[in-house]
Design an enzyme around this catalytic site. Structure first.
Site, short mmCIF file in Angstrom:
data_model
loop_
_atom_site.label_atom_id
_atom_site.label_comp_id
_atom_site.label_asym_id
_atom_site.label_seq_id
_atom_site.Cartn_x
_atom_site.Cartn_y
_atom_site.Cartn_z
N ARG A 149 10.20 -27.57 20.21
CA ARG A 149 10.26 -29.02 20.37
C ARG A 149 9.16 -29.44 21.34
NH1 ARG A 149 12.38 -28.84 16.35
NH2 ARG A 149 14.51 -29.38 15.76
N GLU A 159 6.45 -38.14 18.25
CA GLU A 159 6.02 -37.94 16.86
C GLU A 159 6.45 -39.14 16.02
OE1 GLU A 159 7.60 -34.26 15.40
OE2 GLU A 159 6.83 -33.10 17.09
N HIS A 212 4.13 -30.89 12.46
CA HIS A 212 5.55 -30.51 12.41
C HIS A 212 5.92 -29.96 11.02
CE1 HIS A 212 9.59 -31.37 14.58
NE2 HIS A 212 9.68 -30.29 13.84
#
Length: 337
Positions: free
Chosen positions: A235, A264, A282
């Site tokens: 993360r 994000e 991601h």
């Protein structure tokens, strides 16, 4: 009447068919992430919610969904869900562990290799027509084979990365909050300061909690070798992004391979300008097979809750009902018959 399920993204066809066997399904098919107002409207009459990590499942949302019985998070992490608020409202929360372990470990190792061998810089050089031919000192990188890999968080994904490191003859150190009795892949325990100082590559695989937020900051980066590379597929907020940007710009560490960011999207502009940072959007679990498996597991979790069964992967369960005096008396009466 069959329960209602609200899904915040387009499910693979196979998963959608499975969910429709149990529930009446409404899906949001617009641009991601789903707008908050659309999400709140969608859960108003829903018995179940299948959502992404980008959705904030908090007390306000749960209050807007009085019929909600289950939240199936399409992710391993669930830091987007207020578990205490869910438990207080007797809402079951589930996640999708295991199915994305190997795929995410592949991506972590890909980032490690790409950063070590400066592949993105090389790709850019060729694509822009700036490559003038072979040179003995062009884009010199770092050897991966025989190097020391430090794994911060030796859970499922961290252990899978450690197994890949064996194939490169790497020495593996690991740090956990709790030392493992038997670590996989020959990994040896080290304190976090020792791991950071001794490792040529550091790969992060801890969940995001209050204890791990900014676990790696300026002080930790300063402990690392100037030739070291940091990889983060866990993360974004586990790493202090501002401190990392400064460290990369100053040469405190040699490089970083990142699949996650503090905010994000879109990813930080300062990092985007650094040639020694390899940045992915991601995509740790982004293969067709894995994303389909995640969807199927999320659906199995949700359908179990909606049909009154224990889901395969609960992270927050329903609270058992407290029996009232009248209920206990009724039960005694029933048992005496």
């Amino acid at each position: 009447m069959r329960p209602r399920a609200f899904v915040t993204f387009p499910l693979p066809a196979e998963a959608l068919r499975l969910l429709r066997r149990t529930a009446r399904v409404t899906s949001y098919d617009g641009p991601q992430p789903i707008p908050r107002a659309t999400l709140l409207a969608g859960v108003r009459d829903a018995d179940g919610l299948l959502c992404l990590l980008t959705e904030r499942i908090d007390a306000a949302l749960l209050d807007a969904a009085p019929k909600l019985r289950g939240v199936a998070n399409y992710a391993v992490g669930y830091n987007n869900v207020d578990l205490a608020a869910a438990a207080a409202r007797n809402v079951v929360v589930t996640n999708t562990p295991d199915v994305l372990t190997e795929t995410t470990a592949d991506l972590a190792f890909a980032l490690l290799l790409a950063t070590a061998r400066r592949l993105v810089e090389g790709d850019t050089l060729v694509r822009r027509g700036r490559w003038s031919g072979w040179k003995p000192d062009q884009l010199l990188g770092r050897d991966v084979h025989g190097a020391t890999l430090g794994i911060v968080g030796l859970g499922r994904i961290g252990a899978a990365v450690a197994r890949r490191a064996q194939g490169f003859g790497m020495k593996v150190l690991y740090w956990n909050r709790r030392r493992l009795r038997r670590a996989p892949a020959g990994a040896r325990y080290a304190t976090l300061p020792r791991l950071l100082a001794a490792s040529d590559f550091v790969s992060i695989h801890v969940p995001l909690t209050d204890a791990t937020r900014h676990l790696v900051g300026a002080a930790e980066l300063a402990r690392m070798k100037r030739s070291a590379i940091l990889v983060n597929t866990s993360r974004g907020p586990v790493v202090d992004e501002a401190a990392l940007t400064r460290a990369l710009a100053a040469g405190t560490i040699a490089g970083a391979g990142l699949d996650v960011f503090e905010r994000e999207p879109p990813g930080p502009a300062a990092l985007r300008g650094l040639p020694n940072a390899v940045l992915a959007p991601h995509v740790g679990s982004a293969t067709t097979a894995t994303r389909t498996a995640m969807a199927m597991l999320a659906v199995r979790n949700l359908t179990a809750v909606l049909t009154g069964r224990e889901p395969p992967n609960p992270v927050a369960r329903r609270q058992p009902r407290r029996s009232t005096p009248s209920a206990r008396a009724s039960a005694r009466s029933t048992r005496s018959r």
